[in-house]
Design an enzyme around this catalytic site. Structure first.
Site, PDB file in Angstrom:
ATOM      1  N   ASP A  22       0.746  -1.079   0.071  1.00  0.00           N
ATOM      2  CA  ASP A  22      -0.081  -0.066  -0.086  1.00  0.00           C
ATOM      3  C   ASP A  22       0.843   1.217   0.147  1.00  0.00           C
ATOM      4  O   ASP A  22       1.560   1.486   1.068  1.00  0.00           O
ATOM      5  CB  ASP A  22      -0.801   0.107   1.179  1.00  0.00           C
ATOM      6  CG  ASP A  22      -2.046   1.113   1.253  1.00  0.00           C
ATOM      7  OD1 ASP A  22      -2.729   1.052   2.369  1.00  0.00           O
ATOM      8  OD2 ASP A  22      -1.487   2.198   0.460  1.00  0.00           O
ATOM      9  N   ILE A  23       0.736   1.897  -0.973  1.00  0.00           N
ATOM     10  CA  ILE A  23       1.915   3.360  -1.207  1.00  0.00           C
ATOM     11  C   ILE A  23       1.668   4.254  -0.064  1.00  0.00           C
ATOM     12  O   ILE A  23       2.394   5.017   0.455  1.00  0.00           O
ATOM     13  CB  ILE A  23       1.531   4.114  -2.582  1.00  0.00           C
ATOM     14  CG1 ILE A  23       2.552   4.785  -2.948  1.00  0.00           C
ATOM     15  CG2 ILE A  23       0.192   4.849  -2.518  1.00  0.00           C
ATOM     16  CD1 ILE A  23       2.594   5.364  -4.186  1.00  0.00           C
ATOM     17  N   ASP A  56      -5.659   7.019  -5.486  1.00  0.00           N
ATOM     18  CA  ASP A  56      -5.913   8.394  -5.282  1.00  0.00           C
ATOM     19  C   ASP A  56      -6.930   8.411  -4.116  1.00  0.00           C
ATOM     20  O   ASP A  56      -6.639   9.193  -2.955  1.00  0.00           O
ATOM     21  CB  ASP A  56      -6.635   9.017  -6.376  1.00  0.00           C
ATOM     22  CG  ASP A  56      -6.688  10.599  -6.545  1.00  0.00           C
ATOM     23  OD1 ASP A  56      -7.570  11.286  -7.077  1.00  0.00           O
ATOM     24  OD2 ASP A  56      -5.612  11.227  -5.861  1.00  0.00           O
ATOM     25  N   THR A  61      -2.811   2.375 -14.903  1.00  0.00           N
ATOM     26  CA  THR A  61      -3.212   1.091 -15.167  1.00  0.00           C
ATOM     27  C   THR A  61      -4.592   0.273 -14.446  1.00  0.00           C
ATOM     28  O   THR A  61      -4.944  -0.666 -14.616  1.00  0.00           O
ATOM     29  CB  THR A  61      -2.065  -0.044 -14.447  1.00  0.00           C
ATOM     30  OG1 THR A  61      -1.846   0.380 -13.474  1.00  0.00           O
ATOM     31  CG2 THR A  61      -1.008   0.528 -15.393  1.00  0.00           C
ATOM     32  N   GLY A  62      -5.162   1.080 -13.745  1.00  0.00           N
ATOM     33  CA  GLY A  62      -6.295   0.687 -13.189  1.00  0.00           C
ATOM     34  C   GLY A  62      -7.532   1.184 -13.980  1.00  0.00           C
ATOM     35  O   GLY A  62      -7.962   0.636 -14.815  1.00  0.00           O
ATOM     36  N   VAL A  63      -8.255   2.301 -13.293  1.00  0.00           N
ATOM     37  CA  VAL A  63      -9.396   2.765 -13.887  1.00  0.00           C
ATOM     38  C   VAL A  63      -9.095   3.217 -15.259  1.00  0.00           C
ATOM     39  O   VAL A  63     -10.232   3.238 -16.070  1.00  0.00           O
ATOM     40  CB  VAL A  63     -10.028   3.875 -13.123  1.00  0.00           C
ATOM     41  CG1 VAL A  63     -11.074   4.786 -13.741  1.00  0.00           C
ATOM     42  CG2 VAL A  63     -10.601   3.524 -11.839  1.00  0.00           C
TER      43      VAL A  63
HETATM   44  N1  APR Z   1      -1.233   1.565  -2.930  1.00  0.00           N
HETATM   45  C1  APR Z   1      -0.598   1.109  -4.231  1.00  0.00           C
HETATM   46  N2  APR Z   1      -1.167   1.280  -5.298  1.00  0.00           N
HETATM   47  C2  APR Z   1      -2.697   1.135  -5.524  1.00  0.00           C
HETATM   48  C3  APR Z   1      -3.264   1.258  -4.313  1.00  0.00           C
HETATM   49  C4  APR Z   1      -2.620   1.433  -3.119  1.00  0.00           C
HETATM   50  N3  APR Z   1      -3.155   1.612  -1.900  1.00  0.00           N
HETATM   51  N4  APR Z   1      -4.590   1.222  -4.568  1.00  0.00           N
HETATM   52  C5  APR Z   1      -4.807   0.858  -5.920  1.00  0.00           C
HETATM   53  N5  APR Z   1      -3.358   1.106  -6.439  1.00  0.00           N
HETATM   54  C6  APR Z   1      -3.177   0.551  -7.980  1.00  0.00           C
HETATM   55  C7  APR Z   1      -3.952  -0.030  -8.663  1.00  0.00           C
HETATM   56  O1  APR Z   1      -4.112  -1.507  -8.329  1.00  0.00           O
HETATM   57  C8  APR Z   1      -3.485   0.156 -10.015  1.00  0.00           C
HETATM   58  O2  APR Z   1      -2.488  -0.435 -10.668  1.00  0.00           O
HETATM   59  O3  APR Z   1      -2.867   1.860  -8.473  1.00  0.00           O
HETATM   60  C9  APR Z   1      -2.816   1.537  -9.908  1.00  0.00           C
HETATM   61  C10 APR Z   1      -3.667   2.635 -10.482  1.00  0.00           C
HETATM   62  O4  APR Z   1      -4.904   2.700 -10.596  1.00  0.00           O
HETATM   63  P1  APR Z   1      -6.037   3.753 -10.369  1.00  0.00           P
HETATM   64  O5  APR Z   1      -5.780   4.021  -8.759  1.00  0.00           O
HETATM   65  O6  APR Z   1      -7.421   3.282 -10.626  1.00  0.00           O
HETATM   66  O7  APR Z   1      -5.497   4.965 -11.094  1.00  0.00           O
HETATM   67  P2  APR Z   1      -5.650   5.331 -12.698  1.00  0.00           P
HETATM   68  O8  APR Z   1      -5.684   4.122 -13.468  1.00  0.00           O
HETATM   69  O9  APR Z   1      -4.397   6.222 -13.123  1.00  0.00           O
HETATM   70  O10 APR Z   1      -7.103   6.202 -12.910  1.00  0.00           O
HETATM   71  C11 APR Z   1      -6.993   7.474 -12.206  1.00  0.00           C
HETATM   72  O11 APR Z   1      -9.103   6.673 -10.935  1.00  0.00           O
HETATM   73  O12 APR Z   1      -9.171   6.939  -8.729  1.00  0.00           O
HETATM   74  C12 APR Z   1      -9.711   7.802  -9.840  1.00  0.00           C
HETATM   75  O13 APR Z   1      -9.344  10.185  -9.219  1.00  0.00           O
HETATM   76  C13 APR Z   1      -8.606   8.756 -10.122  1.00  0.00           C
HETATM   77  O14 APR Z   1      -9.861   9.539 -11.770  1.00  0.00           O
HETATM   78  C14 APR Z   1      -8.887   9.138 -11.336  1.00  0.00           C
HETATM   79  C15 APR Z   1      -8.646   7.798 -12.061  1.00  0.00           C
END
Ligand code: APR
Length: 169
Positions: free
Chosen positions: A10-11, A34, A120-122
């Site tokens: 967890d970052i 975020d 790489t997430g949303v």
């Molecule tokens: N610690 C480290 N990495 C994390 C954590 C955490 N606590 N929670 C999630 N991640 C990872 C996810 O598994 C993914 O690999 O962070 C990476 C980025 O995923 P997202 O958080 O979905 O970010 P992104 O793909 O850049 O989308 C950004 O999503 O949350 C919203 O406000 C944000 O609109 C923006 C969009």
């Protein structure tokens, strides 16, 4: 020469001078990493983000880390590209997130920084390609940052980041 480490966790628990969040353009907070960082830093983070935003994709802007525990002093808000298939400059925008975050870290005097796997997430950026971009950009950006930690939140992300790091020697 910057030291690059791939870790899983967890970052918000990282012991570095600055942590990077994968933000949206408003810098008001959201879900994913975020959301976790805003939860840990407290409500002042959204107020500080709103005061300096919006932030365009590929750029990075810093705020204090508020309620996050020392030594974390700064949060660097980087806005990644929304994946649209790869033909819309997404790779360049993602590389810019890492490059600009390091430049902002230098302006802050930060010597250690932790990155999530931005976009790489949303935002849907393929994790293997994103990992290669992250490692290549960190390696090729001149910076005073001495330690970069690439934080994976799951095993799949960790494998991609480690493979990218190993491939570049
Ligand atoms: N610690 C480290 N990495 C994390 C954590 C955490 N606590 N929670 C999630 N991640 C990872 C996810 O598994 C993914 O690999 O962070 C990476 C980025 O995923 P997202 O958080 O979905 O970010 P992104 O793909 O850049 O989308 C950004 O999503 O949350 C919203 O406000 C944000 O609109 C923006 C969009």
């Amino acid at each position: 020469m910057v030291i690059i480490e791939v870790v899983m966790g967890d970052i918000t628990r990282e012991d570095v001078d600055a942590i990077v969040t994968a933000a949206n353009e408003s810098l008001l907070g959201g879900g994913g990493v975020d959301g976790a960082i805003h939860q840990a830093a407290g409500p002042r983070l959204a107020r500080a983000g709103g005061a300096i935003g919006p932030c365009e994709p590929g750029n990075a802007m810093a705020t204090p880390a508020f309620d996050l525990n020392p030594p974390v002093r700064h949060i660097i808000h980087a806005v990644g590209p929304i994946w649209e298939g790869g033909g819309h400059g997404e790779a360049d925008v993602l590389a810019s997130c890492y490059r600009r975050s390091l430049q902002v870290a230098d302006e802050l005097g930060a010597r250690s920084i932790a990155f999530p796997a931005i976009a790489t997430g949303v935002y849907g950026f393929p994790a293997d390609q994103a990992a290669r971009i992250a490692v290549a950009t960190v390696r090729s950006t001149a910076t005073n940052v001495q330690r970069v930690r690439l934080v994976a939140f799951d095993e799949d992300a960790r494998e991609h980041l480690q493979a990218a790091l190993t491939a570049t020697g």
